[in-house]
Design a protein around this motif. Sequence first.
Motif, PDB file in Angstrom:
ATOM      1  N   GLN A  13       0.917  -1.177  -0.085  1.00  0.00           N
ATOM      2  CA  GLN A  13      -0.006  -0.054   0.023  1.00  0.00           C
ATOM      3  C   GLN A  13       0.734   1.352   0.128  1.00  0.00           C
ATOM      4  O   GLN A  13       0.547   2.193  -0.663  1.00  0.00           O
ATOM      5  CB  GLN A  13      -0.946  -0.002   1.186  1.00  0.00           C
ATOM      6  CG  GLN A  13      -2.047  -1.043   1.095  1.00  0.00           C
ATOM      7  CD  GLN A  13      -2.797  -1.243   2.588  1.00  0.00           C
ATOM      8  OE1 GLN A  13      -2.293  -0.773   3.657  1.00  0.00           O
ATOM      9  NE2 GLN A  13      -3.880  -1.834   2.371  1.00  0.00           N
ATOM     10  N   VAL A  14       1.898   1.155   0.694  1.00  0.00           N
ATOM     11  CA  VAL A  14       2.810   2.445   0.782  1.00  0.00           C
ATOM     12  C   VAL A  14       3.547   2.890  -0.494  1.00  0.00           C
ATOM     13  O   VAL A  14       3.629   3.907  -1.132  1.00  0.00           O
ATOM     14  CB  VAL A  14       4.070   2.189   1.941  1.00  0.00           C
ATOM     15  CG1 VAL A  14       5.043   3.188   1.820  1.00  0.00           C
ATOM     16  CG2 VAL A  14       3.367   2.329   3.165  1.00  0.00           C
ATOM     17  N   VAL A  18       3.149   6.116  -2.859  1.00  0.00           N
ATOM     18  CA  VAL A  18       4.203   6.598  -3.360  1.00  0.00           C
ATOM     19  C   VAL A  18       4.052   6.801  -4.731  1.00  0.00           C
ATOM     20  O   VAL A  18       4.941   7.926  -5.426  1.00  0.00           O
ATOM     21  CB  VAL A  18       5.521   6.166  -2.725  1.00  0.00           C
ATOM     22  CG1 VAL A  18       6.890   6.722  -3.263  1.00  0.00           C
ATOM     23  CG2 VAL A  18       5.663   6.251  -1.028  1.00  0.00           C
ATOM     24  N   ALA A  19       3.897   6.090  -5.490  1.00  0.00           N
ATOM     25  CA  ALA A  19       3.761   5.928  -6.794  1.00  0.00           C
ATOM     26  C   ALA A  19       2.928   7.269  -7.478  1.00  0.00           C
ATOM     27  O   ALA A  19       2.985   7.659  -8.380  1.00  0.00           O
ATOM     28  CB  ALA A  19       3.444   4.673  -7.463  1.00  0.00           C
ATOM     29  N   LYS A  20       1.657   7.374  -6.619  1.00  0.00           N
ATOM     30  CA  LYS A  20       0.850   8.543  -6.917  1.00  0.00           C
ATOM     31  C   LYS A  20       1.684   9.949  -6.948  1.00  0.00           C
ATOM     32  O   LYS A  20       0.788  10.930  -7.101  1.00  0.00           O
ATOM     33  CB  LYS A  20      -0.383   8.190  -5.881  1.00  0.00           C
ATOM     34  CG  LYS A  20      -1.190   7.079  -6.515  1.00  0.00           C
ATOM     35  CD  LYS A  20      -2.370   6.949  -5.366  1.00  0.00           C
ATOM     36  CE  LYS A  20      -3.135   5.580  -5.682  1.00  0.00           C
ATOM     37  NZ  LYS A  20      -4.312   5.648  -4.640  1.00  0.00           N
TER      38      LYS A  20
END
Length: 66
Positions: A13-14, A18-20
């Motif tokens: 989920q992290v 972070v990719a967003k």
Amino acid sequence: MASRTNPFTFLQQVRSEVAKVTWPTRRETLISTVMVFVMVAFAAAFLFVADQLIAFVIGYIMSAGR
């Protein structure tokens, strides 16, 4: 109470969050850093002048009673 999340699921989920993130470019970071230093210099100069002026006025008031 919140349910416990599996550490592996949490890390997935992290990574997806972070990719967003829209990260600034190197140029944007450099410009922002320079602007921070410029504003700090202006604030320091202003506070120095204000401090000197206040010290002068208080010194003048204190010496006027002698």
